[in-house]
Structures are given as structure tokens and as C-alpha cells.
Design an enzyme around this catalytic site. Structure first.
Site, PDB file in Angstrom:
ATOM      1  N   SER A 158       0.839  -1.185   0.000  1.00 45.35           N
ATOM      2  CA  SER A 158       0.000   0.000   0.000  1.00 45.35           C
ATOM      3  C   SER A 158       0.889   1.255   0.000  1.00 45.35           C
ATOM      4  O   SER A 158       1.770   1.384  -0.846  1.00 45.35           O
ATOM      5  CB  SER A 158      -0.944  -0.040   1.202  1.00 45.35           C
ATOM      6  OG  SER A 158      -2.009   0.871   1.048  1.00 45.35           O
ATOM      7  N   ASP A 410      -8.571  -5.503  -5.467  1.00 45.73           N
ATOM      8  CA  ASP A 410      -8.121  -4.378  -4.650  1.00 45.73           C
ATOM      9  C   ASP A 410      -8.466  -3.048  -5.309  1.00 45.73           C
ATOM     10  O   ASP A 410      -7.990  -2.768  -6.418  1.00 45.73           O
ATOM     11  CB  ASP A 410      -6.612  -4.487  -4.449  1.00 45.73           C
ATOM     12  CG  ASP A 410      -6.044  -3.376  -3.586  1.00 45.73           C
ATOM     13  OD1 ASP A 410      -6.831  -2.721  -2.879  1.00 45.73           O
ATOM     14  OD2 ASP A 410      -4.814  -3.191  -3.627  1.00 45.73           O
ATOM     15  N   HIS A 435      -6.037  -6.608  -1.197  1.00 47.09           N
ATOM     16  CA  HIS A 435      -4.949  -5.682  -0.912  1.00 47.09           C
ATOM     17  C   HIS A 435      -3.700  -6.417  -0.419  1.00 47.09           C
ATOM     18  O   HIS A 435      -3.744  -7.134   0.581  1.00 47.09           O
ATOM     19  CB  HIS A 435      -5.424  -4.684   0.148  1.00 47.09           C
ATOM     20  CG  HIS A 435      -4.688  -3.388   0.169  1.00 47.09           C
ATOM     21  ND1 HIS A 435      -4.380  -2.679  -0.970  1.00 47.09           N
ATOM     22  CD2 HIS A 435      -4.200  -2.649   1.196  1.00 47.09           C
ATOM     23  CE1 HIS A 435      -3.746  -1.566  -0.645  1.00 47.09           C
ATOM     24  NE2 HIS A 435      -3.611  -1.527   0.668  1.00 47.09           N
TER      25      HIS A 435
END
Length: 477
Positions: A158, A410, A435
Site C-alpha cells: 500500500s 483491490d 490488498h
């Protein structure tokens, strides 16, 4: 600069295998490093204690590889315990693991309790300062005898994945390569369509149950109608078991924002097995949610009662929650306060919805309004083009040795690099992947796509390590 005496910690990284839960023990030591508060100026010359975690039980000495996690917006222990991939491959690569905490998160507070008290103390919360922290910390490791010639690979997910990629771009002499998992490095300015993010969320719900996305779509108008009267607002408070009753239309708007965030987070953590990265959740949580959202044609109260049952899967799967708090960020375990500031300075990531190709109310991207809200909240205004100026936007072909992995479930893959840009800027696509699924531990329920992705990632790491060794040998190091 020196580390303090470490404190030892023991955690369990758990993997679901059928009905049994296998928890291999993972140990690390906690250290603190004296970092400059400001790497780019000279007037502010004080330091703070940056926390980092180390596990060297599989490390080949001297000069074995180092896998360096570029910490993101939260307590570093959260990421160490949810990045099982690194622990799984440490023995194979004979690598040391280092998890470095991002400044202003966890225990790494540049001004202690004053760090969030006013904008002047927050001025040093930037990705550039964080990258410099990582570069200086890595240099500290390399200055020790056993790691002097160790190849270092940056790994992150991320925002941490963005930092891993940017660390390789900005400090290529510090890390030999980077794995940037679910890193939305192109979710800035107009590099990608702003509505793609919500389209991915919607598609996740569409494929998880008939009538599911349609029920969410219908719910907005139902909430709006209920919010027109005092009785309706009171009913919403009771039906959704809210900890604090809604007091007016502004609270109803806040409730809708909270619901949007909930649906988005479900898409982010739609893993094929039980997990608790954001909240304790069952396997394929959206499928569980969609069991409550099969009939979008119900009357308002019946439909909204089903919406409550659906979000209860996210907030109360364990059955321990007595009421729901809409003022609490749905990403309860992450540092939402710090990220709010970062989003109001340089991390300006446009998202929008049209209500046609997605299941949300129409929502335009209005930078001026966004900027005004930031100024009210933090006393600063965002710079929407700074990240692309600083890190190149789409013009990153001069970089090398970066893996960009993205799962198709995601929403942040909307801003990810999904096509390889060169032989060493490689895109890895993971079908049925949420994710940064590839950074999680090996699991019996992993889809074949993520097993293949991890194998490819390890192969590239071995290649980088070998190349570094060959170059060092040629140079007589």
C-alpha cells in the site's frame, strides 16, 4: 547515531489450515535509532527515536541479504505481523528482516506528545523525510561489520509499497531492488480515471452475490429519505445500533461516508481465509456480506435493516461489539490521524463516483473544496502536483529493479502499475487477490495466482542478490 538496548518480543503469525490454526512462533528484537527530525535543512538539528524491529535468526553472516520493510501509516508491529511473506522466505534467502517504523506513527514521534498538537510540529511528516529516514537507517546497518556488503531489498504494501518503489527510485545505491505490493503510485493528478477506484469496489460486490451491489446502490436514496424527518433519523440511529444517536442531516451525511469507507475496506481485505488485518473477518467477507443483500427491491426500512446486518459482518463478526461508532475510522488499527494530514499535504489521490458504473452516489472530484476542508482541519493546503513532480508520475522508465504487484479485487489497483514498463520494472497481476495478498503468509486457501506471484517475486530477489554479489566481486569489494 546509535541504537538503544533492544527489548525482545514474541508474536504468533497464524495461518488457517482447515479447521485447525497453526501458529509458528516469530521473534524479533526492538531497537530505537536516533534520526534527524529534518534531513533537508540545518536549522532544526534535533533528533527523535525511530523504532525498528529486527529478526536475524536465518541471516547468513557476513553480508547476507536484508529484507527491509518500509513502514507505512501505522504501528510497525501491525505490519510485521501481517507481512508473513517476509517471514516465510527469510530462511530460503538466508535474510535478515528489518521492519522500520514511519515517522509520526506508532512510537516514532519526532516531538513526543506534541507531534500532533499543531501544524508546526507536523511539518516534517512527509514521504521525503520518511525515505531519508530509511536511507540513513540502512546506512547504519551497512556500516556494521557483518552487513557492510549486504544487498538490501525494500518491501512494502500500500503506502509502504509506494515508499519501497520510491526508495529504489531516489536511493538506488541504498537498495538493490524493491517489491511494491498494492502500491497506487499513479493515483495522483489525472494519471488514472478518478472513478476507476469505486468501479473496482462495485465489481467485487457484483461478483459476490446477486442483488448485492444493487442493494447498496438503492440504500443511499433510502437513507436520504429517512434523513428527511426527525423520526427517520431516530430510526436510523436505532436500526444501525449507533453508539451516539444521529442529531441531524449532517450526521446522516457522516453516516453515509462511514458506510462508503466500510464497503471500500471490505474490498481491500476480501481474503480467501479468515483474517484480522483491519477487523476480525471470515473468509471471503464480501460473500458473507452479500448473503444479507439479496433483494434490492425491498422497502426502505427492510432494505436498510439488511444493510445493517451486512456491515455488522465487518464490525461485529466476533459478536463482541455492542454498538457501532460512525465517528471512528473504519480502519481502526491504522494511523488515520497522520494519514489525514498526509492526504492534506502531498498525498492528494483523486477519487470520484458517477453512480452509474459504480454503486455509490455521484461524487465529483473538487480540489478546491478538498483544499478548503484541509485548511479547516489542519491549517495547511495540499499540493496536488507535488508527488508527480517529486517521483515522476508515469515517467519512471529510468528506474530499475522494481516489482509492482496488484490484485484485481483491490480498489487501490486502480492507481497501480499493471503493465511491465521494462525488463526490470515488472508488473505482477494476481487474480482473486485483495490488498497486498502476496505479502501475507502462505495459506492452504491461497489462490494459485498468489502462489505463482510469490514464486516470481522470490526469483527476482535471488536475481538481484546474485547480481549484487557479482558486481561486488568485479569491483573487488
Amino acid at each position: 547515531m546509535a541504537s538503544l538496548t533492544p527489548s525482545c518480543c514474541l508474536f504468533l503469525l497464524c495461518t488457517w489450515l482447515g479447521v485447525s490454526l497453526v501458529c509458528p512462533q516469530i521473534t524479533y528484537e526492538t531497537y530505537y535509532f536516533d534520526q534527524k527530525i529534518d534531513h533537508f535543512g540545518f536549522y532544526e538539528d534535533s533528533t527523535f527515536k525511530q523504532r525498528y524491529l529486527v529478526c536475524d535468526s536465518h541471516w547468513k553472516t557476513p553480508n547476507g541479504p536484508i529484507l527491509f520493510y518500509t513502514g507505512n501509516e501505522g504501528d510497525i508491529t501491525l505490519f510485521s505481523n501481517n507481512t508473513g511473506f517476509m517471514w516465510d522466505v527469510a530462511e530460503e534467502l538466508r535474510a535478515m528482516l528489518v521492519f522500520a517504523e514511519h515517522r509520526y506513527y506508532g512510537e516514532s514521534m519526532p516531538f513526543g506528545n506534541l507531534s500532533y498538537s499543531e501544524p508546526k510540529y507536523l511539518n516534517y511528516l512527509t514521504s521525503e523525510q520518511a525515505l531519508a529516514d530509511f536511507a540513513v537507517l540502512i546506512r547504519f546497518f551497512k556500516e556494521s561489520g557483518d552487513a557492510k556488503h549486504s544487498p538490501v531489498i525494500a518491501i512494502g504494501g500500500s503506502y509502504g509499497g509506494m515508499l519501497a518503489a520510491w526508495l529504489r527510485m531516489k536511493y538506488p545505491h541504498v537498495v538493490v531492488g524493491a517489491l511494491a505490493a498494492s502500491a497506487p503510485v499513479w493515483q495522483f493528478e489525472n494519471l488514472v480515471p478518478c472513478n476507476l477506484y469505486y468501479q473496482i469496489v462495485t465489481n467485487d460486490f457484483k461478483k459476490s452475490g446477486a442483488g448485492c451491489a444493487e442493494s447498496v446502490t438503492k440504500s443511499w436514496a433510502a437513507i436520504n429519505r429517512m434523513g428527511e424527518t426527525d423520526d427517520g433519523i431516530k430510526w436510523l440511529s436505532l436500526a444501525f445500533h449507533l453508539c451516539s444517536p444521529l442529531k441531524g442531516k449532517e450526521d446522516v451525511t457522516a453516516m453515509k461516508s462511514w458506510l462508503i469507507e466500510t464497503w471500500v475496506n471490505l474490498a481491500m481485505v476480501d481474503y480467501p481465509y479468515p483474517a484480522s488485518f483491519l477487523e476480525p473477518l471470515p473468509a471471503w467477507p464480501i460473500k458473507e456480506v452479500c448473503k444479507h443483500l439479496r433483494n434490492p427491491k425491498l422497502e426502505d426500512k427492510a432494505l436498510l435493516q439488511n444493510i445493517f446486518e451486512a456491515i455488522n459482518v465487518y464490525y461485529n463478526y466476533t459478536g463482541d461489539t455492542s454498538c457501532l461508532n460512525i465517528s471512528q475510522n473504519a480502519v481502526g488499527s491504522l494511523g488515520d490521524l497522520g494519514w489525514s494530514y498526509q492526504a492534506c499535504t502531498e498525498m492528494v489521490m483523486p477519487v470520484c463516483a458517477d453512480g452509474v458504473t459504480d454503486m455509490f452516489e455521484p461524487q465529483t472530484w473538487d480540489f478546491d473544496s478538498y483544499s478548503d476542508d484541509c485548511y479547516k482541519l489542519w491549517g495547511v493546503r495540499p499540493r496536488k502536483s507535488w508527488i508527480t513532480s517529486q517521483y515522476g508520475g508515469r515517467n519512471i522508465s529510468a528506474a530499475s529493479n522494481i516489482l509492482f504487484s496488484n490484485g484485481d479485487l483491490d480498489p487501490w489497483s486502480a492507481g497501480g502499475v499493471k503493465q511491465s514498463l521494462s525488463d526490470s520494472l515488472v508488473a505482477i497481476l494476481i487474480s482473486d487477490g485483495a490488498h497486498h495478498l502476496d505479502l501475507r503468509s502462505n495459506n492452504a486457501y491461497d489462490p494459485k495466482s498468489v502462489i505463482q506471484a510469490r514464486a516470481l517475486e522470490v526469483a527476482y530477489m535471488k536475481k538481484w542478490i546474485k547480481q549484487y554479489g557479482e558486481q561486488s566481486h568485479v569491483q573487488g569489494v
